[in-house]
Scaffold this motif. Structure first.
Motif, mmCIF file in Angstrom:
data_model
loop_
_atom_site.group_PDB
_atom_site.id
_atom_site.type_symbol
_atom_site.label_atom_id
_atom_site.label_comp_id
_atom_site.label_asym_id
_atom_site.label_seq_id
_atom_site.Cartn_x
_atom_site.Cartn_y
_atom_site.Cartn_z
ATOM 1 N N MET A 1 -52.486 93.782 38.299
ATOM 2 C CA MET A 1 -51.338 94.709 38.432
ATOM 3 C C MET A 1 -49.910 93.989 38.395
ATOM 4 S SD MET A 1 -50.884 97.888 40.881
ATOM 5 C CE MET A 1 -49.306 98.587 41.258
ATOM 6 N N GLY A 2 -49.046 94.636 37.926
ATOM 7 C CA GLY A 2 -47.543 94.003 37.825
ATOM 8 C C GLY A 2 -46.965 93.851 39.106
ATOM 9 N N VAL A 3 -45.540 94.332 39.081
ATOM 10 C CA VAL A 3 -44.825 94.257 40.403
ATOM 11 C C VAL A 3 -44.911 95.503 41.220
ATOM 12 C CG1 VAL A 3 -42.323 94.111 41.053
ATOM 13 C CG2 VAL A 3 -43.191 92.626 39.305
ATOM 14 N N LYS A 4 -45.061 95.604 42.307
ATOM 15 C CA LYS A 4 -45.003 96.851 43.265
ATOM 16 C C LYS A 4 -43.620 97.360 43.193
ATOM 17 C CE LYS A 4 -49.271 95.645 45.820
ATOM 18 N NZ LYS A 4 -49.912 95.488 46.943
ATOM 19 N N PRO A 5 -43.548 98.697 42.827
ATOM 20 C CA PRO A 5 -42.339 99.225 43.178
ATOM 21 C C PRO A 5 -41.623 99.143 44.783
ATOM 22 C CG PRO A 5 -43.886 100.653 41.835
ATOM 23 C CD PRO A 5 -44.726 99.538 42.551
ATOM 24 N N GLN A 6 -40.461 99.052 44.543
ATOM 25 C CA GLN A 6 -39.604 99.285 45.808
ATOM 26 C C GLN A 6 -38.560 100.437 45.698
ATOM 27 O OE1 GLN A 6 -37.932 95.250 46.397
ATOM 28 N NE2 GLN A 6 -39.687 94.362 46.361
ATOM 29 N N GLU A 7 -38.098 100.678 46.872
ATOM 30 C CA GLU A 7 -37.055 101.898 46.803
ATOM 31 C C GLU A 7 -35.850 101.285 45.887
ATOM 32 O OE1 GLU A 7 -35.870 102.981 50.687
ATOM 33 O OE2 GLU A 7 -38.017 103.473 51.301
ATOM 34 N N ASN A 8 -35.343 102.250 45.217
ATOM 35 C CA ASN A 8 -34.237 102.128 44.283
ATOM 36 C C ASN A 8 -34.760 101.392 42.845
ATOM 37 O OD1 ASN A 8 -32.386 103.342 45.866
ATOM 38 N ND2 ASN A 8 -32.343 101.401 47.114
ATOM 39 N N ASP A 9 -36.056 101.051 42.628
ATOM 40 C CA ASP A 9 -36.240 100.489 41.326
ATOM 41 C C ASP A 9 -36.723 101.704 40.636
ATOM 42 O OD1 ASP A 9 -36.853 97.994 42.367
ATOM 43 O OD2 ASP A 9 -39.119 98.254 42.299
ATOM 44 N N VAL A 10 -36.317 101.340 38.996
ATOM 45 C CA VAL A 10 -36.469 102.319 38.222
ATOM 46 C C VAL A 10 -38.023 102.459 37.448
ATOM 47 C CG1 VAL A 10 -35.713 102.944 35.534
ATOM 48 C CG2 VAL A 10 -34.391 102.252 37.272
ATOM 49 N N VAL A 11 -38.569 103.260 37.595
ATOM 50 C CA VAL A 11 -40.187 103.071 36.977
ATOM 51 C C VAL A 11 -40.174 104.214 35.835
ATOM 52 C CG1 VAL A 11 -41.207 102.325 39.518
ATOM 53 C CG2 VAL A 11 -40.896 104.701 38.720
ATOM 54 N N ARG A 12 -41.578 103.592 35.114
ATOM 55 C CA ARG A 12 -41.923 104.403 33.945
ATOM 56 C C ARG A 12 -43.421 105.112 34.485
ATOM 57 N NH1 ARG A 12 -41.519 100.920 29.257
ATOM 58 N NH2 ARG A 12 -43.567 99.966 30.309
ATOM 59 N N LEU A 13 -43.584 106.424 34.070
ATOM 60 C CA LEU A 13 -44.747 106.985 34.224
ATOM 61 C C LEU A 13 -45.760 106.524 33.025
ATOM 62 C CD1 LEU A 13 -44.077 110.944 34.390
ATOM 63 C CD2 LEU A 13 -45.187 109.253 35.901
ATOM 64 N N LEU A 14 -46.904 106.131 33.456
ATOM 65 C CA LEU A 14 -47.920 105.598 32.941
ATOM 66 C C LEU A 14 -48.783 106.759 32.314
ATOM 67 C CD1 LEU A 14 -48.818 102.543 34.739
ATOM 68 C CD2 LEU A 14 -47.409 102.749 32.607
ATOM 69 N N ARG A 15 -48.676 107.949 32.811
ATOM 70 C CA ARG A 15 -49.469 109.139 32.568
ATOM 71 C C ARG A 15 -48.587 110.416 32.541
ATOM 72 N NH1 ARG A 15 -51.261 112.639 36.536
ATOM 73 N NH2 ARG A 15 -50.869 111.878 38.767
ATOM 74 N N PRO A 16 -48.890 111.414 31.960
ATOM 75 C CA PRO A 16 -47.877 112.532 31.469
ATOM 76 C C PRO A 16 -48.174 113.403 32.735
ATOM 77 C CG PRO A 16 -49.768 112.851 30.060
ATOM 78 C CD PRO A 16 -49.769 111.556 30.556
ATOM 79 N N LEU A 17 -47.160 114.075 33.296
ATOM 80 C CA LEU A 17 -47.364 114.963 34.410
ATOM 81 C C LEU A 17 -47.012 116.585 33.777
ATOM 82 C CD1 LEU A 17 -45.488 112.871 37.098
ATOM 83 C CD2 LEU A 17 -48.085 113.146 36.851
#
Length: 73
Positions: A1-17
């Motif tokens: 797994m890559g970098v673990k998210p931290q507060e204020n990070d921008v993240v991309r969804l890997l699955r639809p919601l």
């Protein structure tokens, strides 16, 4: 797994919601990281439209997102 998210990070969804009308690839900002020894790591992520209006505030697991941007600091 890559970098673990931290507060204020921008993240991309890997699955639809679909329940939040968010396709896979949607980007949001981590507003809270939930750390509890008895529970899996989880992230509160805010998804907003181009005007900055919140579309959804969703609690997600680490497997649901990947970091796309982090402020240098």
């Amino acid at each position: 797994m890559g970098v673990k998210p931290q507060e204020n990070d921008v993240v991309r969804l890997l699955r639809p919601l679909p329940e939040h009308d968010l396709p896979a690839g949607s980007q949001g900002a981590v507003v809270m990281v939930y750390r509890d020894a008895e529970l899996p790591l989880a992230y509160e992520v805010e998804f907003a439209d181009a005007d900055g209006v919140t579309q959804a505030l969703v609690t997600l697991k680490a497997d649901d997102v990947e970091v796309t941007w982090r402020a240098d600091g």
